[in-house]
Motif scaffolding. Structure first.
Motif, short mmCIF file in Angstrom:
data_model
loop_
_atom_site.label_atom_id
_atom_site.label_comp_id
_atom_site.label_asym_id
_atom_site.label_seq_id
_atom_site.Cartn_x
_atom_site.Cartn_y
_atom_site.Cartn_z
N ASP A 52 0.86 -1.19 0.00
CA ASP A 52 0.00 0.00 0.00
C ASP A 52 0.89 1.24 0.00
OD1 ASP A 52 -1.85 -1.99 0.41
OD2 ASP A 52 -2.99 -0.91 1.91
N LEU A 53 0.73 2.08 -1.01
CA LEU A 53 1.69 3.15 -1.26
C LEU A 53 1.28 4.48 -0.62
CD1 LEU A 53 2.47 2.29 -4.97
CD2 LEU A 53 4.00 1.99 -3.01
N ALA A 54 1.06 4.49 0.68
CA ALA A 54 0.92 5.77 1.38
C ALA A 54 2.30 6.42 1.47
CB ALA A 54 0.32 5.54 2.76
N GLY A 55 2.33 7.70 1.82
CA GLY A 55 3.58 8.44 1.67
C GLY A 55 4.36 8.72 2.94
N GLY A 56 4.00 8.15 4.08
CA GLY A 56 4.67 8.45 5.34
C GLY A 56 6.05 7.83 5.44
N ASP A 57 6.81 8.27 6.46
CA ASP A 57 8.16 7.73 6.63
C ASP A 57 8.22 6.63 7.68
OD1 ASP A 57 7.91 9.20 8.92
OD2 ASP A 57 9.59 10.54 8.53
N VAL A 58 7.08 6.24 8.23
CA VAL A 58 6.99 5.06 9.08
C VAL A 58 6.11 4.05 8.36
CG1 VAL A 58 6.23 4.11 11.29
CG2 VAL A 58 7.29 6.38 11.21
N GLY A 59 6.71 2.94 7.97
CA GLY A 59 5.98 1.90 7.25
C GLY A 59 5.59 0.76 8.18
N VAL A 60 4.68 -0.07 7.71
CA VAL A 60 4.20 -1.22 8.49
C VAL A 60 4.32 -2.48 7.65
CG1 VAL A 60 2.25 -2.26 9.70
CG2 VAL A 60 2.57 0.22 9.77
N VAL A 61 4.88 -3.52 8.23
CA VAL A 61 4.88 -4.85 7.62
C VAL A 61 3.96 -5.73 8.45
CG1 VAL A 61 6.22 -6.93 7.15
CG2 VAL A 61 7.17 -4.69 6.59
N ILE A 62 2.97 -6.33 7.79
CA ILE A 62 2.03 -7.23 8.46
C ILE A 62 2.46 -8.66 8.17
CG2 ILE A 62 -0.36 -8.04 8.57
CD1 ILE A 62 -1.27 -5.22 7.92
N CYS A 63 2.73 -9.40 9.24
CA CYS A 63 3.22 -10.78 9.15
C CYS A 63 2.09 -11.71 9.56
CB CYS A 63 4.43 -10.94 10.06
SG CYS A 63 5.32 -12.50 9.87
N GLU A 64 1.54 -12.42 8.59
CA GLU A 64 0.34 -13.22 8.83
C GLU A 64 0.67 -14.47 9.64
OE1 GLU A 64 -1.10 -14.26 4.93
OE2 GLU A 64 0.20 -16.01 4.80
N PRO A 65 -0.36 -15.13 10.19
CA PRO A 65 -0.15 -16.38 10.91
C PRO A 65 0.12 -17.53 9.96
CG PRO A 65 -2.48 -15.86 10.87
CD PRO A 65 -1.77 -14.69 10.23
N TRP A 66 0.18 -18.74 10.51
CA TRP A 66 0.48 -19.92 9.70
C TRP A 66 -0.80 -20.63 9.28
CZ3 TRP A 66 -0.62 -25.12 10.04
CH2 TRP A 66 0.09 -25.95 9.15
#
Length: 594
Positions: free
Chosen positions: A22-36
């Motif tokens: 998702d290409l929002a423009g902030g300088d703090v990004g988020v990585v979502i790590c899904e379950p198994w």
């Protein structure tokens, strides 16, 4: 959130898996790590919703498929330890930082993904500025025991007992875990970590898990973070179709992440971002491309191109079953697409709007299943097939709700030459039925509900407010009334609602027969959908003789979802036969369908 309120997305590929950025423009990004595994299937839609809401805060967000899951390259049984998961998470962080303005990363992990995020944050203190842990497994051996118990429960519900293969420790909903991975997970102990993260932590434990709660409290105290209960976990993990977004938990996550963000306004979406290459994965017999398409690129799918295409094969479109993401129950969609490629058949599997990775359409319905607007989405998928060089005639296949869309989509789009409808539950939707209620109660018989009346565990759920006995009784009463109406439908000449629907089904089948659309109705033996054949075609299905283009195929020893390997193999043969049917007819001297 729909339409223009959402940040643009970009498909990405890395570490033998794919994701959406998702290409929002902030300088703090988020990585979502899904379950198994099965948990990832249940949570896919909810995590897409969370991603959209985080990007609305100005955070670029990356979600990706775990190795051995979703559209990743490897088979689940081939993942022999935690190393591939750790490599994928590190590559996801690198992809986010390289592809956006972000200079820092907040990690959000659910289930096993939470454990991976905690370990990564400890080893990468320079880039991780915040950590959100949702239902982190305190001890791997306890988590594995829970997983095995749930596998047995799902097997009882589906009627397909978990049967691990050689080298597998367990299977849950047809998804395998290798013995090597299970051994490594058994030794996992987050209560005795090698170190503590250098960033603040929001940690939410599942209700009633003391060790998990103690872990969350300890991490929050050590990092100046917060701890609490993930109250929506059980409803999130019911099953892929019934899964509910944990609104209160996500609201807490959003509030907490927002406090980590700088005060300055976010830059425009995509500002300063490097454009990554196309999101492609290559296997020995195929190349897959993750695609965005449809209105405002709302829909998400995977084009699977064979390395050695058969020029006479028709491309195959694979549809969602219920709320299952496009990878399919037991990853059957991925498995089928790649098997088709071995035979030279291209395919496209995609999520309909508001299922899996696909966003809701602007003004779309709250419940998307069986909606009248779905054929337009199927037509958009056929457009993409044509753009990819697949030609202007296709085969469409799907299970349950996907079977309904395949059959009714063929009425709306003349480019559909062949339909393989698996465990069809409705030929046409009765507008008097409530879709949400049918999805909750539709595959259980009256006798099954009768047995539940004497189940102590079910009564505990009722008393706790987690089951709806009045809804069950209402559903049974409606069924009894409609059953009588269905019996009389052929002789009421359209005077009753179901009689009108009955005649419309036969008009639709006649139209498809006139066009020469080949239809294979595939059923698991004993599937509830077989009652539709009795309703519309009478005893012995004699009225089917009016439609020479319709064939019935039965799969023995299979549940509704085709969990057993042998059942999916039988379906594969049907779909390959459909993709090559016109070539076979031409070889026999017949003309292709008009």
């Amino acid at each position: 959130m729909t339409g223009s309120a959402l940040a643009p997305r970009m498909p990405v590929a890395f570490a033998e898996t794919v994701g959406l950025l998702d290409l929002a423009g902030g300088d703090v990004g988020v990585v979502i790590c899904e379950p198994w595994g099965y948990e990832a299937q249940c949570a896919r839609r909810a995590l897409r919703v969370l991603s959209d809401r985080l990007s609305a805060l100005g955070c670029p967000v990356l979600r990706y498929d775990q190795p051995g899951s979703g559209d990743a390259l490897a088979a689940g049984a081939d993942i022999d330890g935690l190393a591939p998961f750790e490599v994928a998470l590190a590559a996801a962080c690198e992809t986010l930082l390289r592809g956006t303005r972000a200079t820092r990363v907040v990690l959000v992990g659910l289930g096993l993904g939470a454990a991976l995020c905690l370990r990564h944050a400890v080893s990468h203190p320079q880039t991780v500025s915040g950590l959100v842990l949702l239902a982190p497994p305190a001890k791997g051996r306890v988590w594995l025991r829970e997983l095995q118990a749930r596998a047995v429960m799902i097997g009882e519900v589906t009627g397909s007992a978990p049967a691990p293969g050689p080298g597998e420790a367990l299977r849950i909903a047809g998804l395998p875990m290798s013995k090597a991975l299970a051994d490594e997970l058994r030794a996992l102990d987050l209560t005795a970590p090698d170190g503590l993260p250098a960033c603040p932590v929001l940690a939410l434990a599942r209700e009633g898990r003391a060790a998990e709660g103690a872990l969350c409290e300890a991490l929050a105290a050590a990092t100046g973070g917060e701890a609490g209960i993930m109250s929506g976990y059980d409803e999130l993990m019911t099953d892929p179709t019934g899964s509910l977004v944990p609104e209160a938990d996500f609201a807490r996550v959003l509030s907490w992440v927002q406090r980590l963000l700088p005060r300055a306004d976010a830059a425009p979406a995509g500002d300063g971002a490097a454009t990554p290459p196309a999101a492609r994965l290559a296997g020995p017999s195929f190349t897959e491309t993750l695609c965005l398409f449809g209105p405002q690129e709302t829909l998400v799918g995977v084009w699977c191109a064979p390395s050695r295409p058969d020029p006479q094969a028709l491309p195959v479109i694979l549809l969602n079953a219920g709320g299952n993401p496009r990878a399919g129950w037991a990853r059957g969609g991925v498995e089928l697409a790649r098997s088709l490629a071995v035979s030279g058949v291209p395919s496209f599997r995609f999520d309909i709007a508001d299922i899996g990775d696909s966003r809701p359409l602007p003004g779309g319905p709250q419940v998307v299943h069986y909606h009248a607007g779905l054929p337009a989405q199927l037509s958009a998928a056929i457009d993409l097939c044509q753009a990819m060089g697949g030609g202007d005639r296709v085969v469409v296949t799907g299970n349950c709700g996907g079977a309904y869309l395949a059959l009714n989509g063929a009425l709306a789009d003349t480019r559909i030459a062949h339909v393989v409808a698996v465990n069809l539950q409705r030929f046409l939707w009765d507008p008097r039925d409530d879709v949400a209620e049918v999805l909750r109660f539709g595959h259980s018989s009256a006798s099954e509900y009768g047995r539940k009346l004497f189940d102590l565990g079910k009564w505990k759920r009722v008393l706790a407010g987690k089951s709806d006995p009045l809804g069950i009784l209402r559903s049974l009463a409606v069924r009894a009334w409609r059953q009588g109406e269905r019996r009389l439908a052929p002789w009421l000449f359209g005077l009753a609602p179901f009689s009108r629907l009955y005649h419309q089904v036969h008009a639709n089948l006649a139209a498809l027969a006139l066009r020469g659309v080949a239809i294979v109705l595939v059923f698991s033996e004993g599937d509830p959908g077989l009652a539709q054949l009795d309703t519309f075609f009478g005893d012995g299905w004699k009225r089917l003789a009016a439609y020479p283009n319709v064939e019935i195929a039965m799969i023995p020893d299979a549940d509704h979802n085709l969990t057993p390997d042998a059942a999916r193999l039988a379906l594969r043969e049907q779909v390959i036969g459909a993709a090559m049917a016109e070539a076979a007819r031409e070889a026999a001297g017949a003309q292709p369908a008009a």
